[in-house]
Scaffold this motif. Structure first.
Motif, PDB file in Angstrom:
ATOM      1  N   ASP A  23       0.522  -1.063   0.084  1.00 26.82           N
ATOM      2  CA  ASP A  23      -0.380  -0.066  -0.380  1.00 26.82           C
ATOM      3  C   ASP A  23       0.760   1.138  -0.361  1.00 26.82           C
ATOM      4  O   ASP A  23       0.332   2.240  -0.310  1.00 26.82           O
ATOM      5  CB  ASP A  23      -0.999  -0.325   1.017  1.00 26.82           C
ATOM      6  N   ALA A  24       2.422   1.380   0.474  1.00 25.72           N
ATOM      7  CA  ALA A  24       3.178   2.573   0.112  1.00 25.72           C
ATOM      8  C   ALA A  24       4.009   1.982  -0.494  1.00 25.72           C
ATOM      9  O   ALA A  24       5.035   2.659  -0.806  1.00 25.72           O
ATOM     10  CB  ALA A  24       3.412   2.586   1.862  1.00 25.72           C
ATOM     11  N   ALA A  27       7.456   1.586   0.534  1.00 21.66           N
ATOM     12  CA  ALA A  27       8.101   2.543   1.384  1.00 21.66           C
ATOM     13  C   ALA A  27       9.165   2.496   2.785  1.00 21.66           C
ATOM     14  O   ALA A  27       8.468   0.991   3.602  1.00 21.66           O
ATOM     15  CB  ALA A  27       7.219   4.042   1.644  1.00 21.66           C
ATOM     16  N   LYS A  59       5.395  -3.593  -9.388  1.00 12.18           N
ATOM     17  CA  LYS A  59       5.759  -1.847  -9.232  1.00 12.18           C
ATOM     18  C   LYS A  59       6.597  -0.718  -8.495  1.00 12.18           C
ATOM     19  O   LYS A  59       6.919   0.357  -9.270  1.00 12.18           O
ATOM     20  CB  LYS A  59       4.192  -1.442  -8.190  1.00 12.18           C
ATOM     21  N   ALA A  63       9.150   3.043  -2.815  1.00 12.01           N
ATOM     22  CA  ALA A  63       9.918   4.111  -3.598  1.00 12.01           C
ATOM     23  C   ALA A  63      10.247   5.270  -2.382  1.00 12.01           C
ATOM     24  O   ALA A  63       9.876   6.724  -1.807  1.00 12.01           O
ATOM     25  CB  ALA A  63       8.366   4.733  -3.987  1.00 12.01           C
ATOM     26  N   ALA A  65      12.309   6.419   1.299  1.00 11.61           N
ATOM     27  CA  ALA A  65      11.584   6.409   3.198  1.00 11.61           C
ATOM     28  C   ALA A  65      10.454   6.518   2.642  1.00 11.61           C
ATOM     29  O   ALA A  65       9.935   7.502   1.902  1.00 11.61           O
ATOM     30  CB  ALA A  65      12.824   7.563   4.142  1.00 11.61           C
ATOM     31  N   ASP A  66       9.669   6.677   4.087  1.00 10.89           N
ATOM     32  CA  ASP A  66       8.549   6.723   4.381  1.00 10.89           C
ATOM     33  C   ASP A  66       8.603   8.751   4.733  1.00 10.89           C
ATOM     34  O   ASP A  66       9.102   8.511   5.954  1.00 10.89           O
ATOM     35  CB  ASP A  66       8.627   6.071   5.266  1.00 10.89           C
ATOM     36  N   ILE A  67       7.871   9.106   4.320  1.00 11.42           N
ATOM     37  CA  ILE A  67       8.026  10.247   4.407  1.00 11.42           C
ATOM     38  C   ILE A  67       6.751  10.513   5.014  1.00 11.42           C
ATOM     39  O   ILE A  67       7.050  11.695   5.601  1.00 11.42           O
ATOM     40  CB  ILE A  67       7.200  11.196   2.094  1.00 11.42           C
ATOM     41  N   LYS A  68       5.435   9.682   5.129  1.00 10.31           N
ATOM     42  CA  LYS A  68       4.829   9.979   5.811  1.00 10.31           C
ATOM     43  C   LYS A  68       4.978  10.163   7.836  1.00 10.31           C
ATOM     44  O   LYS A  68       5.197  10.828   8.154  1.00 10.31           O
ATOM     45  CB  LYS A  68       3.234   9.534   5.569  1.00 10.31           C
ATOM     46  N   PHE A  84      18.333   6.257   9.332  1.00  7.12           N
ATOM     47  CA  PHE A  84      18.746   5.395   8.425  1.00  7.12           C
ATOM     48  C   PHE A  84      20.607   5.172   8.296  1.00  7.12           C
ATOM     49  O   PHE A  84      21.093   4.450   7.657  1.00  7.12           O
ATOM     50  CB  PHE A  84      18.565   6.299   7.146  1.00  7.12           C
ATOM     51  N   GLY A 108      15.071   7.670  -3.952  1.00  3.21           N
ATOM     52  CA  GLY A 108      15.628   8.028  -2.975  1.00  3.21           C
ATOM     53  C   GLY A 108      16.174   6.587  -1.989  1.00  3.21           C
ATOM     54  O   GLY A 108      17.288   5.863  -2.421  1.00  3.21           O
ATOM     55  N   GLY A 109      15.367   6.879  -0.544  1.00  9.96           N
ATOM     56  CA  GLY A 109      15.987   5.775   0.108  1.00  9.96           C
ATOM     57  C   GLY A 109      16.057   4.121  -0.743  1.00  9.96           C
ATOM     58  O   GLY A 109      16.920   3.262  -0.078  1.00  9.96           O
ATOM     59  N   GLU A 112      18.265   3.653  -2.679  1.00  6.81           N
ATOM     60  CA  GLU A 112      20.210   3.727  -1.897  1.00  6.81           C
ATOM     61  C   GLU A 112      20.585   2.044  -1.350  1.00  6.81           C
ATOM     62  O   GLU A 112      21.317   1.950  -1.170  1.00  6.81           O
ATOM     63  CB  GLU A 112      19.808   4.921  -0.845  1.00  6.81           C
ATOM     64  N   GLU A 132      15.019  13.423  -3.373  1.00  4.34           N
ATOM     65  CA  GLU A 132      14.647  13.912  -1.975  1.00  4.34           C
ATOM     66  C   GLU A 132      14.552  15.423  -2.364  1.00  4.34           C
ATOM     67  O   GLU A 132      13.555  16.063  -1.670  1.00  4.34           O
ATOM     68  CB  GLU A 132      15.869  13.708  -1.351  1.00  4.34           C
ATOM     69  N   GLY A 140      19.914  10.445   1.975  1.00  8.30           N
ATOM     70  CA  GLY A 140      20.238   9.978   3.423  1.00  8.30           C
ATOM     71  C   GLY A 140      20.660   8.757   3.392  1.00  8.30           C
ATOM     72  O   GLY A 140      21.050   8.541   4.716  1.00  8.30           O
TER      73      GLY A 140
HETATM   74  N1  CAA Z   1       6.605   7.624   1.764  1.00  5.21           N
HETATM   75  C1  CAA Z   1       4.933   7.221   2.076  1.00  5.21           C
HETATM   76  N2  CAA Z   1       4.487   6.629   1.467  1.00  5.21           N
HETATM   77  C2  CAA Z   1       4.834   6.683   0.207  1.00  5.21           C
HETATM   78  C3  CAA Z   1       6.184   6.932  -0.633  1.00  5.21           C
HETATM   79  C4  CAA Z   1       6.818   7.156   0.299  1.00  5.21           C
HETATM   80  N3  CAA Z   1       8.241   7.093   0.609  1.00  5.21           N
HETATM   81  N4  CAA Z   1       6.066   6.834  -2.163  1.00  5.21           N
HETATM   82  C5  CAA Z   1       4.570   6.560  -1.697  1.00  5.21           C
HETATM   83  N5  CAA Z   1       3.832   5.815  -1.018  1.00  5.21           N
HETATM   84  C6  CAA Z   1       2.813   6.047  -0.946  1.00  5.21           C
HETATM   85  C7  CAA Z   1       1.450   7.065  -1.107  1.00  5.21           C
HETATM   86  O1  CAA Z   1       1.545   7.803  -0.505  1.00  5.21           O
HETATM   87  C8  CAA Z   1       0.459   5.890  -2.139  1.00  5.21           C
HETATM   88  O2  CAA Z   1      -0.365   5.868  -0.857  1.00  5.21           O
HETATM   89  P1  CAA Z   1      -2.006   6.482  -0.510  1.00  5.21           P
HETATM   90  O3  CAA Z   1      -2.794   6.093  -1.076  1.00  5.21           O
HETATM   91  O4  CAA Z   1      -2.109   6.124   1.280  1.00  5.21           O
HETATM   92  O5  CAA Z   1      -1.356   7.583   0.013  1.00  5.21           O
HETATM   93  C9  CAA Z   1       0.868   4.641  -1.974  1.00  5.21           C
HETATM   94  O6  CAA Z   1       1.851   4.856  -1.480  1.00  5.21           O
HETATM   95  C10 CAA Z   1       0.870   4.466  -4.053  1.00  5.21           C
HETATM   96  O7  CAA Z   1       1.473   6.380  -4.592  1.00  5.21           O
HETATM   97  P2  CAA Z   1       1.239   7.653  -5.091  1.00  5.21           P
HETATM   98  O8  CAA Z   1      -0.466   7.012  -5.234  1.00  5.21           O
HETATM   99  O9  CAA Z   1       1.977   8.203  -5.187  1.00  5.21           O
HETATM  100  O10 CAA Z   1       1.339   6.258  -6.492  1.00  5.21           O
HETATM  101  P3  CAA Z   1       1.942   6.425  -7.524  1.00  5.21           P
HETATM  102  O11 CAA Z   1       1.990   4.987  -9.083  1.00  5.21           O
HETATM  103  O12 CAA Z   1       1.145   7.578  -8.192  1.00  5.21           O
HETATM  104  O13 CAA Z   1       3.444   7.400  -8.206  1.00  5.21           O
HETATM  105  C11 CAA Z   1       5.694   7.309  -7.321  1.00  5.21           C
HETATM  106  C12 CAA Z   1       4.188   6.856  -7.618  1.00  5.21           C
HETATM  107  C13 CAA Z   1       6.193   8.221  -8.403  1.00  5.21           C
HETATM  108  C14 CAA Z   1       6.793   6.907  -6.120  1.00  5.21           C
HETATM  109  C15 CAA Z   1       5.283   8.323  -5.311  1.00  5.21           C
HETATM  110  O14 CAA Z   1       4.524   8.291  -4.814  1.00  5.21           O
HETATM  111  C16 CAA Z   1       6.421   9.330  -5.628  1.00  5.21           C
HETATM  112  O15 CAA Z   1       6.839  10.233  -5.986  1.00  5.21           O
HETATM  113  N6  CAA Z   1       6.018   8.882  -4.272  1.00  5.21           N
HETATM  114  C17 CAA Z   1       8.085   8.862  -3.489  1.00  5.21           C
HETATM  115  C18 CAA Z   1       9.475   8.821  -3.950  1.00  5.21           C
HETATM  116  C19 CAA Z   1       9.867  10.177  -3.508  1.00  5.21           C
HETATM  117  O16 CAA Z   1       9.923  11.511  -2.855  1.00  5.21           O
HETATM  118  N7  CAA Z   1      10.432   9.470  -2.550  1.00  5.21           N
HETATM  119  C20 CAA Z   1      12.226  10.364  -1.584  1.00  5.21           C
HETATM  120  C21 CAA Z   1      11.583   9.402  -0.266  1.00  5.21           C
HETATM  121  S1  CAA Z   1      12.653  10.636   1.036  1.00  5.21           S
HETATM  122  C22 CAA Z   1      13.891   9.695   1.059  1.00  5.21           C
HETATM  123  O17 CAA Z   1      13.832   8.365   0.387  1.00  5.21           O
HETATM  124  C23 CAA Z   1      14.984   9.916   2.466  1.00  5.21           C
HETATM  125  C24 CAA Z   1      16.657   9.326   1.869  1.00  5.21           C
HETATM  126  O18 CAA Z   1      17.600   9.533   0.551  1.00  5.21           O
HETATM  127  C25 CAA Z   1      16.200   8.129   2.685  1.00  5.21           C
END
Ligand code: CAA
Length: 258
Positions: A23-24, A27, A59, A63, A65-68, A84, A108-109, A112, A132, A140
């Motif tokens: 579902d995430a 993440a 799929k 995607a 780290a968990d942004i929420k 991390f 992102g993560g 990584e 990021e 990160g």
């Molecule tokens: N954290 C938490 N939830 C995430 C997530 C993430 N990184 N990526 C996706 N999800 C969740 C979405 O919130 C959604 O949940 P809800 O239905 O409850 O809202 C579900 O997964 C499906 O995602 P989408 O509806 O967005 O799916 P999509 O096919 O339209 O898009 C995607 C896919 C392009 C991957 C898009 O989800 C996206 O851009 N995700 C975030 C990617 C991102 O920014 N990653 C970097 C995170 S920061 C990090 O990683 C720091 C580090 O270096 C350690």
């Protein structure tokens, strides 16, 4: 303890570890990273396991780290939890070969995590990125360092500054992934690679991994010296005798990890 965010299966000496937060988009929350570290450490210590294969869903590998989970954290929270860092340090201590099989998003993560594995086999649907910067932070868990070492400064800067995604073909051209295969064949190909590794002497496979990793941490002269020392050391193993005898006798080597 049963895992809730990953699935682990051991078959034919391969530990298949599947990220499982569909579902995430897999993440990486703190629970998943904790469970994943535990699974990797258990596989590393398990005599039945000779190679680890890490994957996600069709799929998404992951995607990011968990942004929420991160969104409401303060500097003090992040600094205190050393976010991390424990995982990033821990995965470096896994001595058995770890393959990442990546389909879909590795962002992102997620990117990584794949890069922290020993090599990446990608499906033709894979998309890699360090987006990021769009969230007001930077990579990160190694994205500014490992990506730069893998693809060079220009492409790494491009990925880290624009946040654009790289498709599988570009990732292979850039040297980020070792092979690209059609999505439907990816697990078969990755398992095939794992089964090839499983046939080798584990002592030798661990040493090869250690020697390649040393190249990231040393000058060429130091690295070559390290390689020479561990190459010589392998002549103290029974598996070296067996490997070379098997070649001369035109038969398959039977390694015993001794
Ligand atoms: N954290 C938490 N939830 C995430 C997530 C993430 N990184 N990526 C996706 N999800 C969740 C979405 O919130 C959604 O949940 P809800 O239905 O409850 O809202 C579900 O997964 C499906 O995602 P989408 O509806 O967005 O799916 P999509 O096919 O339209 O898009 C995607 C896919 C392009 C991957 C898009 O989800 C996206 O851009 N995700 C975030 C990617 C991102 O920014 N990653 C970097 C995170 S920061 C990090 O990683 C720091 C580090 O270096 C350690």
């Amino acid at each position: 303890m049963a895992f809730e965010t990953i699935i682990v299966e051991i078959e034919d000496h391969v530990a298949l570890v599947k990220l499982n937060r569909p579902d995430a988009l897999n993440a990486l929350n703190q629970q998943l990273l904790g469970e994943l570290m535990q699974a990797l450490e258990e596989a590393d210590a398990n005599d039945k396991v000779r190679c680890i294969l890490l994957t996600g869903s069709e799929k998404a590998f992951a995607a990011g780290a968990d942004i929420k989970e991160m969104s409401s954290m303060s500097f003090v929270d992040v600094n205190a939890s050393n976010l991390f860092a424990a995982f990033g340090d821990g995965i470096q201590r896994i001595r058995k070969p770890v393959i990442a099989a990546v389909s879909g998003y590795a962002l992102g993560g997620g990117c990584e995590l794949a890069m922290a594995c020993d090599f990446i086999i990608a499906s033709d649907t894979a998309k890699f990125g360090q987006p990021e910067i769009n969230l007001g932070v930077i990579a990160g868990m190694g994205g500014s360092q490992r990506l730069t070492r893998a693809v060079g400064k220009s492409k790494s800067m491009d990925m880290n500054l624009t946040g654009r995604f790289m498709d599988a073909e570009e990732a292979e051209r850039a040297g980020l992934v070792s092979r690209v295969v059609p999505a439907k064949k990816m697990m078969e190909e990755a398992m095939g690679a794992a089964l090839k590794i499983v046939e080798k002497s584990l002592i030798t496979a661990r040493t090869a991994k250690e020697a390649v990793n040393r190249s990231f941490e040393s000058t060429l002269t130091e690295g070559l010296l390290f390689e020479r020392r561990v190459f010589h050391a392998l002549f103290a193993t029974e598996d070296q005798k067996e490997g070379m005898a098997a070649f001369m006798e035109k038969r398959q080597a039977q390694f015993r990890d001794k």
